[in-house]
Design a protein around this motif. Structure first.
Motif, mmCIF file in Angstrom:
data_model
loop_
_atom_site.group_PDB
_atom_site.id
_atom_site.type_symbol
_atom_site.label_atom_id
_atom_site.label_comp_id
_atom_site.label_asym_id
_atom_site.label_seq_id
_atom_site.Cartn_x
_atom_site.Cartn_y
_atom_site.Cartn_z
ATOM 1 N N VAL A 45 -2.352 3.903 6.192
ATOM 2 C CA VAL A 45 -2.293 2.445 6.136
ATOM 3 C C VAL A 45 -2.349 1.865 7.546
ATOM 4 C CG1 VAL A 45 -0.936 0.449 5.377
ATOM 5 C CG2 VAL A 45 -1.011 2.506 3.961
ATOM 6 N N GLN A 46 -1.636 2.460 8.464
ATOM 7 C CA GLN A 46 -1.649 1.991 9.851
ATOM 8 C C GLN A 46 -3.041 2.110 10.451
ATOM 9 O OE1 GLN A 46 1.528 4.210 11.680
ATOM 10 N NE2 GLN A 46 3.068 3.210 10.406
ATOM 11 N N ALA A 47 -3.757 3.179 10.125
ATOM 12 C CA ALA A 47 -5.132 3.334 10.618
ATOM 13 C C ALA A 47 -6.040 2.250 10.039
ATOM 14 C CB ALA A 47 -5.667 4.724 10.266
ATOM 15 N N LEU A 48 -5.878 1.940 8.755
ATOM 16 C CA LEU A 48 -6.678 0.878 8.136
ATOM 17 C C LEU A 48 -6.464 -0.441 8.859
ATOM 18 C CD1 LEU A 48 -5.963 1.607 4.344
ATOM 19 C CD2 LEU A 48 -8.081 2.092 5.579
ATOM 20 N N PRO A 85 -0.115 7.144 2.337
ATOM 21 C CA PRO A 85 0.708 7.574 3.471
ATOM 22 C C PRO A 85 0.724 6.510 4.569
ATOM 23 C CG PRO A 85 -0.896 9.273 2.864
ATOM 24 C CD PRO A 85 -1.242 8.033 2.099
ATOM 25 N N PRO A 86 1.869 6.289 5.198
ATOM 26 C CA PRO A 86 1.978 5.263 6.238
ATOM 27 C C PRO A 86 0.937 5.404 7.353
ATOM 28 C CG PRO A 86 4.152 6.099 5.683
ATOM 29 C CD PRO A 86 3.155 6.941 4.947
ATOM 30 N N ALA A 101 0.825 -1.213 0.000
ATOM 31 C CA ALA A 101 0.000 0.000 0.000
ATOM 32 C C ALA A 101 0.856 1.259 0.000
ATOM 33 C CB ALA A 101 -0.932 -0.003 1.203
ATOM 34 N N GLU A 102 1.926 1.225 0.782
ATOM 35 C CA GLU A 102 2.795 2.399 0.864
ATOM 36 C C GLU A 102 3.683 2.543 -0.363
ATOM 37 O OE1 GLU A 102 4.888 2.129 4.582
ATOM 38 O OE2 GLU A 102 3.009 2.060 5.730
#
Length: 94
Positions: free
Chosen positions: A54-57, A50-51, A43-44
């Motif tokens: 992606v981390q929130a997802l 943005p990282p 994804a990144e």
């Protein structure tokens, strides 16, 4: 899951970022640790997300996207992966 991923990669109108939004949300819902690991990087690097998004997802935290199509993919996927149950009386099967 692999045939679905293959379809998205080569036969849909979704961008790489849009595919990865849906993939990361689904992997997070299924608690698929290895897939999360792989698709976080994809994804990144390939999707350009943005990282922090992606981390929130992956963490199941709310987030938003600047591009309207990405936001729509996020909202639709989020709605589809929420567990739902319906009382038997609400289903009319004849």
């Amino acid at each position: 899951m692999v045939p679905l991923g293959a379809y998205y990669q080569g036969h849909s109108s979704l961008s790489k970022a849009e595919v990865e939004i849906a993939t990361n949300l689904t992997n997070a819902r299924w608690l698929a640790a290895y897939s999360n690991y792989e698709h976080e990087m994809i994804a990144e690097e390939d999707g350009g997300l943005p990282p922090e998004k992606v981390q929130a997802l992956i963490a199941g935290l709310p987030t938003s996207f600047e591009k309207p199509r990405e936001q729509v993919v996020y909202e639709i996927t989020s709605a589809l992966i929420v567990p739902a149950s319906y009382p038997p009386a609400s289903i009319d099967v004849q």
